[in-house]
Scaffold this motif. Sequence first.
Motif, PDB file in Angstrom:
ATOM      1  N   LEU A 184      -9.105 -11.980 -19.118  1.00 25.47           N
ATOM      2  CA  LEU A 184      -8.447 -13.479 -19.151  1.00 25.47           C
ATOM      3  C   LEU A 184      -9.734 -13.974 -20.086  1.00 25.47           C
ATOM      4  O   LEU A 184      -9.028 -15.437 -20.405  1.00 25.47           O
ATOM      5  N   GLN A 185     -11.091 -14.162 -20.353  1.00 20.98           N
ATOM      6  CA  GLN A 185     -12.193 -14.389 -20.690  1.00 20.98           C
ATOM      7  C   GLN A 185     -11.495 -15.076 -22.684  1.00 20.98           C
ATOM      8  O   GLN A 185     -11.802 -15.483 -22.976  1.00 20.98           O
ATOM      9  N   GLU A 186     -10.569 -13.380 -22.467  1.00 19.80           N
ATOM     10  CA  GLU A 186     -10.460 -13.359 -24.243  1.00 19.80           C
ATOM     11  C   GLU A 186      -9.366 -14.110 -24.072  1.00 19.80           C
ATOM     12  O   GLU A 186      -9.280 -14.726 -25.512  1.00 19.80           O
ATOM     13  N   ARG A 187      -8.586 -14.218 -23.138  1.00 18.70           N
ATOM     14  CA  ARG A 187      -7.271 -14.762 -23.836  1.00 18.70           C
ATOM     15  C   ARG A 187      -7.356 -16.157 -23.081  1.00 18.70           C
ATOM     16  O   ARG A 187      -5.804 -17.115 -22.810  1.00 18.70           O
ATOM     17  N   ALA A 188      -8.866 -16.768 -22.932  1.00 19.24           N
ATOM     18  CA  ALA A 188      -8.599 -18.569 -21.939  1.00 19.24           C
ATOM     19  C   ALA A 188      -7.730 -19.267 -23.055  1.00 19.24           C
ATOM     20  O   ALA A 188      -7.070 -20.077 -22.446  1.00 19.24           O
ATOM     21  N   ALA A 189      -8.473 -19.474 -24.175  1.00 20.12           N
ATOM     22  CA  ALA A 189      -8.092 -20.971 -24.859  1.00 20.12           C
ATOM     23  C   ALA A 189      -6.573 -20.334 -24.522  1.00 20.12           C
ATOM     24  O   ALA A 189      -5.740 -21.551 -25.292  1.00 20.12           O
ATOM     25  N   ASP A 190      -5.983 -19.012 -25.531  1.00 17.57           N
ATOM     26  CA  ASP A 190      -4.444 -19.271 -25.537  1.00 17.57           C
ATOM     27  C   ASP A 190      -3.370 -19.888 -24.548  1.00 17.57           C
ATOM     28  O   ASP A 190      -2.478 -20.223 -24.262  1.00 17.57           O
ATOM     29  N   LEU A 191      -3.995 -19.139 -23.299  1.00 21.69           N
ATOM     30  CA  LEU A 191      -3.582 -19.798 -22.184  1.00 21.69           C
ATOM     31  C   LEU A 191      -3.967 -21.238 -20.871  1.00 21.69           C
ATOM     32  O   LEU A 191      -3.291 -21.299 -20.398  1.00 21.69           O
TER      33      LEU A 191
END
Length: 158
Positions: A133-140
């Motif tokens: 989730l931290q990796e994808r935080a910006a995308d999500l």
Amino acid sequence: MSGGRRKDGKPFKDGNTREDGSYAVGKNRAPPGSRFAVGDGRKRGRRKKGVKNADTEFQRELDRKMVIKENGIERTVTKSQAVDLRLIDNATRKGDNKAIEMVDQRRQRIAEAAEINRRRHTLSDQTILEAYLQERAADLAIDPALFGDPEPGDSGDE
């Protein structure tokens, strides 16, 4: 006779060379007095041939099958299972306090191991999800503050 040189180019120590110029005593060449006798094929520092590890033998014996009779019915179990059956039988039927303590300790140890295993899997799953989730935080479009890690330079006070 002085002859031969080491790999670094320095000469061998006087008296430590053989006729062919190589060193007589050094790496992989023990002094003659401490070498094994010629033809002495003994393997020093090891168990003799045929001698087994005591723990291995004990485990092998516990794994051997035996026939027991319960209520007139014959049943084949391992010796380890037979020991467990006797222990539980002594604890329940005979009320042997020592057996009761041993059964209780084993139950607690099994329960603790299961809890540790469950917790370990839960924690590893949780860390994997948080990292994803931290990796994808910006995308999500997820606020990184939800993860408990403030962004660099953010004091958390607004």
